[in-house]
Design a protein around this motif. Structure first.
Motif, short mmCIF file in Angstrom:
data_model
loop_
_atom_site.label_atom_id
_atom_site.label_comp_id
_atom_site.label_asym_id
_atom_site.label_seq_id
_atom_site.Cartn_x
_atom_site.Cartn_y
_atom_site.Cartn_z
N THR A 55 0.83 -1.21 0.00
CA THR A 55 0.00 0.00 0.00
C THR A 55 0.87 1.25 0.00
OG1 THR A 55 -1.72 -1.19 1.20
CG2 THR A 55 -1.84 1.21 1.23
N VAL A 56 1.91 1.26 0.82
CA VAL A 56 2.81 2.43 0.88
C VAL A 56 3.49 2.64 -0.47
CG1 VAL A 56 4.95 3.28 1.91
CG2 VAL A 56 3.16 2.36 3.37
N LEU A 57 3.92 1.55 -1.11
CA LEU A 57 4.57 1.68 -2.41
C LEU A 57 3.61 2.20 -3.47
CD1 LEU A 57 6.81 -1.51 -2.52
CD2 LEU A 57 7.54 0.85 -2.26
N LEU A 60 3.24 5.84 -2.91
CA LEU A 60 4.48 6.52 -3.32
C LEU A 60 4.52 6.70 -4.83
CD1 LEU A 60 7.21 7.61 -2.31
CD2 LEU A 60 8.14 5.34 -2.76
N VAL A 61 4.10 5.69 -5.57
CA VAL A 61 4.09 5.79 -7.04
C VAL A 61 3.10 6.87 -7.48
CG1 VAL A 61 3.40 4.56 -9.14
CG2 VAL A 61 4.89 3.45 -7.48
N VAL A 62 1.91 6.89 -6.88
CA VAL A 62 0.91 7.88 -7.26
C VAL A 62 1.39 9.28 -6.93
CG1 VAL A 62 -1.41 8.72 -6.74
CG2 VAL A 62 -1.04 6.30 -7.12
N SER A 63 1.97 9.47 -5.74
CA SER A 63 2.44 10.81 -5.37
C SER A 63 3.60 11.26 -6.25
CB SER A 63 2.84 10.85 -3.89
OG SER A 63 3.97 10.03 -3.66
N ILE A 66 2.16 12.47 -9.50
CA ILE A 66 1.56 13.81 -9.34
C ILE A 66 2.66 14.87 -9.29
CG2 ILE A 66 0.30 15.27 -7.71
CD1 ILE A 66 -1.38 12.79 -7.03
N ALA A 67 3.75 14.59 -8.56
CA ALA A 67 4.85 15.54 -8.48
C ALA A 67 5.50 15.75 -9.85
CB ALA A 67 5.88 15.06 -7.47
N LEU A 68 5.64 14.67 -10.61
CA LEU A 68 6.21 14.78 -11.95
C LEU A 68 5.33 15.62 -12.85
CD1 LEU A 68 8.37 13.89 -14.01
CD2 LEU A 68 6.92 11.90 -14.47
N SER A 69 4.03 15.41 -12.78
CA SER A 69 3.09 16.19 -13.59
C SER A 69 3.16 17.67 -13.22
CB SER A 69 1.67 15.66 -13.40
OG SER A 69 0.75 16.45 -14.08
N ASP A 70 3.23 17.96 -11.93
CA ASP A 70 3.32 19.35 -11.47
C ASP A 70 4.63 19.99 -11.95
OD1 ASP A 70 2.44 21.64 -10.06
OD2 ASP A 70 3.74 21.09 -8.36
N SER A 71 5.71 19.25 -11.89
CA SER A 71 7.00 19.78 -12.36
C SER A 71 6.98 20.06 -13.86
CB SER A 71 8.12 18.79 -12.04
OG SER A 71 8.25 18.62 -10.66
N GLN A 72 6.33 19.18 -14.62
CA GLN A 72 6.23 19.41 -16.06
C GLN A 72 5.39 20.66 -16.35
OE1 GLN A 72 4.66 15.72 -17.54
NE2 GLN A 72 6.68 14.91 -18.02
N HIS A 73 4.35 20.85 -15.56
CA HIS A 73 3.51 22.05 -15.75
C HIS A 73 4.33 23.31 -15.47
CE1 HIS A 73 0.58 25.11 -15.50
NE2 HIS A 73 -0.41 24.45 -14.94
#
Length: 125
Positions: A55-57, A60-63, A66-73
């Motif tokens: 569950t933690v992994l 972690l993948v989902v977060s 999301i962080a990668l998408s925000d950085s690309q934006h």
């Protein structure tokens, strides 16, 4: 039509039933029911910990996605700002070139105009 009668004949015949007692069933190894193994406390703990780690992994993948998408934006936003600044710099350079005194004098000479220093006034506040 003959085949239908054959099917009726087969189903209408009764097969002799064989009664097998309990001791004879135990002798036959194919009919022995296997007992289910119970989980001990270590195995239960291992399953719970494995599920928690999984569950933690997943979180972690989902977060990280999301962080990668925000950085690309943010990168696209900065890239568009840099492009605008570059366009503004290019336009300012073109304005400077068009306002240069040598260009203005050249155009004035082509149209029969001249620059007289006596006609120039400096105004200050």
């Amino acid at each position: 039509m003959a085949q239908n009668n054959l099917a009726r004949n087969l189903t209408s015949q009764e097969e002799p039933q064989i009664n097998v007692s309990a001791p004879e069933r135990a002798i036959n190894p194919g009919t022995v029911a296997k007992p289910h193994l119970k989980l001990n406390s270590f195995e239960k703990l291992l399953i719970v910990c494995g599920s928690a780690v999984l569950t933690v992994l997943m979180l972690l993948v989902v977060s990280s996605k999301i962080a990668l998408s925000d950085s690309q934006h943010q990168l696209q936003h900065l890239d568009s700002q840099i492009t605008m600044n570059s366009n503004n710099t290019n336009l300012q350079q073109q304005v400077g070139e068009l306002q240069s005194s040598s260009r203005l004098q050249k155009i004035a000479k082509e149209n029969g105009m001249s620059l007289s220093n006596g006609n120039i006034r400096n105004v200050t506040k």
